[in-house]
Design a protein around this motif. Sequence first.
Motif, PDB file in Angstrom:
ATOM      1  N   ARG A  31       1.004  -1.581  -0.160  1.00 47.44           N
ATOM      2  CA  ARG A  31      -0.094   0.050  -0.143  1.00 47.44           C
ATOM      3  C   ARG A  31       0.819   0.884  -0.174  1.00 47.44           C
ATOM      4  O   ARG A  31       0.305   2.445  -0.582  1.00 47.44           O
ATOM      5  N   CYS A  32       1.787   1.115   1.060  1.00 49.25           N
ATOM      6  CA  CYS A  32       2.631   2.625   1.014  1.00 49.25           C
ATOM      7  C   CYS A  32       3.529   2.534  -0.263  1.00 49.25           C
ATOM      8  O   CYS A  32       3.440   3.797  -1.033  1.00 49.25           O
ATOM      9  N   LEU A  33       3.650   1.828  -1.405  1.00 48.53           N
ATOM     10  CA  LEU A  33       4.339   1.749  -2.632  1.00 48.53           C
ATOM     11  C   LEU A  33       3.250   2.007  -4.145  1.00 48.53           C
ATOM     12  O   LEU A  33       3.936   3.224  -4.531  1.00 48.53           O
ATOM     13  N   GLN A  34       2.277   2.311  -3.266  1.00 48.94           N
ATOM     14  CA  GLN A  34       1.338   2.083  -4.083  1.00 48.94           C
ATOM     15  C   GLN A  34       1.184   4.232  -4.095  1.00 48.94           C
ATOM     16  O   GLN A  34       0.967   5.031  -5.067  1.00 48.94           O
ATOM     17  N   GLY A  35       1.068   4.322  -3.024  1.00 46.93           N
ATOM     18  CA  GLY A  35       0.915   5.792  -2.113  1.00 46.93           C
ATOM     19  C   GLY A  35       2.124   6.340  -3.224  1.00 46.93           C
ATOM     20  O   GLY A  35       2.294   7.675  -3.511  1.00 46.93           O
ATOM     21  N   ILE A  36       3.734   6.059  -3.240  1.00 40.60           N
ATOM     22  CA  ILE A  36       4.530   6.555  -3.462  1.00 40.60           C
ATOM     23  C   ILE A  36       4.413   6.651  -4.660  1.00 40.60           C
ATOM     24  O   ILE A  36       4.743   8.555  -4.992  1.00 40.60           O
ATOM     25  N   VAL A  37       4.143   5.684  -5.506  1.00 37.65           N
ATOM     26  CA  VAL A  37       3.788   5.954  -7.392  1.00 37.65           C
ATOM     27  C   VAL A  37       3.043   7.077  -7.330  1.00 37.65           C
ATOM     28  O   VAL A  37       3.206   8.020  -7.983  1.00 37.65           O
ATOM     29  N   ARG A  38       1.833   7.116  -6.948  1.00 39.70           N
ATOM     30  CA  ARG A  38       0.726   8.051  -7.745  1.00 39.70           C
ATOM     31  C   ARG A  38       1.215   9.278  -6.777  1.00 39.70           C
ATOM     32  O   ARG A  38       0.770  10.522  -7.665  1.00 39.70           O
ATOM     33  N   ASP A  39       1.956   9.840  -5.810  1.00 39.31           N
ATOM     34  CA  ASP A  39       2.639  11.549  -5.160  1.00 39.31           C
ATOM     35  C   ASP A  39       3.589  11.461  -6.028  1.00 39.31           C
ATOM     36  O   ASP A  39       3.729  12.231  -6.378  1.00 39.31           O
ATOM     37  N   TYR A  40       4.676  10.471  -5.942  1.00 39.88           N
ATOM     38  CA  TYR A  40       6.367  10.874  -6.407  1.00 39.88           C
ATOM     39  C   TYR A  40       6.110  11.603  -7.929  1.00 39.88           C
ATOM     40  O   TYR A  40       6.122  12.311  -8.995  1.00 39.88           O
ATOM     41  N   VAL A  44       4.325   4.289 -15.193  1.00 40.62           N
ATOM     42  CA  VAL A  44       5.365   5.241 -15.509  1.00 40.62           C
ATOM     43  C   VAL A  44       6.416   4.384 -15.599  1.00 40.62           C
ATOM     44  O   VAL A  44       7.714   4.136 -14.852  1.00 40.62           O
ATOM     45  N   LYS A  45       6.374   3.264 -15.756  1.00 42.21           N
ATOM     46  CA  LYS A  45       7.409   2.300 -15.774  1.00 42.21           C
ATOM     47  C   LYS A  45       8.640   2.809 -16.762  1.00 42.21           C
ATOM     48  O   LYS A  45      10.231   2.818 -16.263  1.00 42.21           O
ATOM     49  N   ASP A  46       8.653   3.422 -17.744  1.00 44.59           N
ATOM     50  CA  ASP A  46       9.830   4.270 -18.865  1.00 44.59           C
ATOM     51  C   ASP A  46      10.644   5.106 -17.800  1.00 44.59           C
ATOM     52  O   ASP A  46      11.648   5.997 -17.628  1.00 44.59           O
ATOM     53  N   LYS A  47       9.914   6.069 -16.728  1.00 41.28           N
ATOM     54  CA  LYS A  47      10.515   6.441 -16.147  1.00 41.28           C
ATOM     55  C   LYS A  47      11.363   5.747 -14.945  1.00 41.28           C
ATOM     56  O   LYS A  47      12.179   6.831 -14.122  1.00 41.28           O
ATOM     57  N   ILE A  48      11.477   4.730 -14.157  1.00 41.27           N
ATOM     58  CA  ILE A  48      12.014   4.149 -13.575  1.00 41.27           C
ATOM     59  C   ILE A  48      12.786   3.507 -13.770  1.00 41.27           C
ATOM     60  O   ILE A  48      13.323   2.310 -14.954  1.00 41.27           O
ATOM     61  N   ASN A  49      14.084   3.223 -13.445  1.00 39.40           N
ATOM     62  CA  ASN A  49      15.566   2.734 -13.845  1.00 39.40           C
ATOM     63  C   ASN A  49      15.046   1.271 -13.437  1.00 39.40           C
ATOM     64  O   ASN A  49      14.339   0.478 -12.835  1.00 39.40           O
ATOM     65  N   SER A  50      15.926  -0.207 -13.775  1.00 33.83           N
ATOM     66  CA  SER A  50      15.440  -1.568 -14.684  1.00 33.83           C
ATOM     67  C   SER A  50      15.274  -1.914 -13.453  1.00 33.83           C
ATOM     68  O   SER A  50      14.609  -2.828 -13.388  1.00 33.83           O
ATOM     69  N   GLN A  51      16.803  -1.990 -12.619  1.00 33.79           N
ATOM     70  CA  GLN A  51      16.611  -3.065 -10.868  1.00 33.79           C
ATOM     71  C   GLN A  51      16.150  -2.394 -10.207  1.00 33.79           C
ATOM     72  O   GLN A  51      15.106  -3.125  -9.329  1.00 33.79           O
ATOM     73  N   VAL A  52      15.208  -0.926  -9.600  1.00 34.01           N
ATOM     74  CA  VAL A  52      14.574  -1.034  -9.126  1.00 34.01           C
ATOM     75  C   VAL A  52      13.126  -1.316  -9.399  1.00 34.01           C
ATOM     76  O   VAL A  52      12.304  -2.044  -9.085  1.00 34.01           O
ATOM     77  N   TRP A  53      12.615  -0.955 -11.021  1.00 32.37           N
ATOM     78  CA  TRP A  53      11.809  -1.448 -11.172  1.00 32.37           C
ATOM     79  C   TRP A  53      11.620  -3.374 -10.604  1.00 32.37           C
ATOM     80  O   TRP A  53      10.356  -3.542 -10.615  1.00 32.37           O
ATOM     81  N   ASP A  54      12.101  -3.668 -11.325  1.00 37.25           N
ATOM     82  CA  ASP A  54      12.318  -5.700 -10.688  1.00 37.25           C
ATOM     83  C   ASP A  54      12.112  -5.290  -9.314  1.00 37.25           C
ATOM     84  O   ASP A  54      11.079  -6.565  -9.225  1.00 37.25           O
TER      85      ASP A  54
END
Length: 246
Positions: free
Chosen positions: A124-133, A151-161
């Motif tokens: 839930r925290c992750l979803q809030g971060i993604v929505r806000d940031y 927002v996938k193209d805005k996120i580093n590939s390692q962080v995405w995984d």
Amino acid sequence: MAAMNWECSYCGTFTTINDGDSTDDHAMLNLQSKHGAVKLRVFSVSCPNPNCRELSIDLVIRNFSHPAQRQMQWGSIVHQHRLWPEGKVMPLPVSIPEAIQKTYREAVLVLPVSGAASAALSRRCLQGIVRDYFEIPQNRRGDLGAELSFVKDKINSQVWDDIQAVRGVGDIGAHMDKNVDVIIDVDPNEAALLIGLIEELFKVWYIERDRRKEHSSQLKALLDGKRTQQKNAKIAAKVDPDSAAG
């Protein structure tokens, strides 16, 4: 007590604790329980950081040799618990919305009790971060998977995984399997990994953004100051040309 290395759970300061910063008290508990001879240790530390000075308290129940013996010998730990603060919560900047901070704190505090609940809160925290940031527009909000794809193209590939791992384990913690005979638990150590990623996102997204803004603000103030000095020097030169020539 000998000096010891220590990290404050409030401000994150790494420091050395000396006698004046801590107390170490013991109390013998009732001997009639099945645990036999056990003592309660109360260890408290005041953070030496003058900007913090918060109090941390740890409780430890430990076996020891029979009190009739001349020299007491400590045995195994029966139970240990951080009384205050209840969990190691990372200090967060005010730029992170309070709702996200609250969910993060809950994920940390519930961790010793339920890994599954902590994992669900991390999701839930992750979803809030993604929505806000990433400022996900209202018409794009809904399923976390769809929001992440946006927002996938805005996120580093390692962080995405890593984010996908938090999402997946959080889903397992939040929902029962369709086969009710199969219970997939999330233990506290596994849930702690998810909290670790949430804290990393706070650092690389929010805290780093705040640092860049502050640095840019300082550079702008420096440039403005130099331009003002330059302007004042030119004005002074016009008023007193002989002084400027000299």
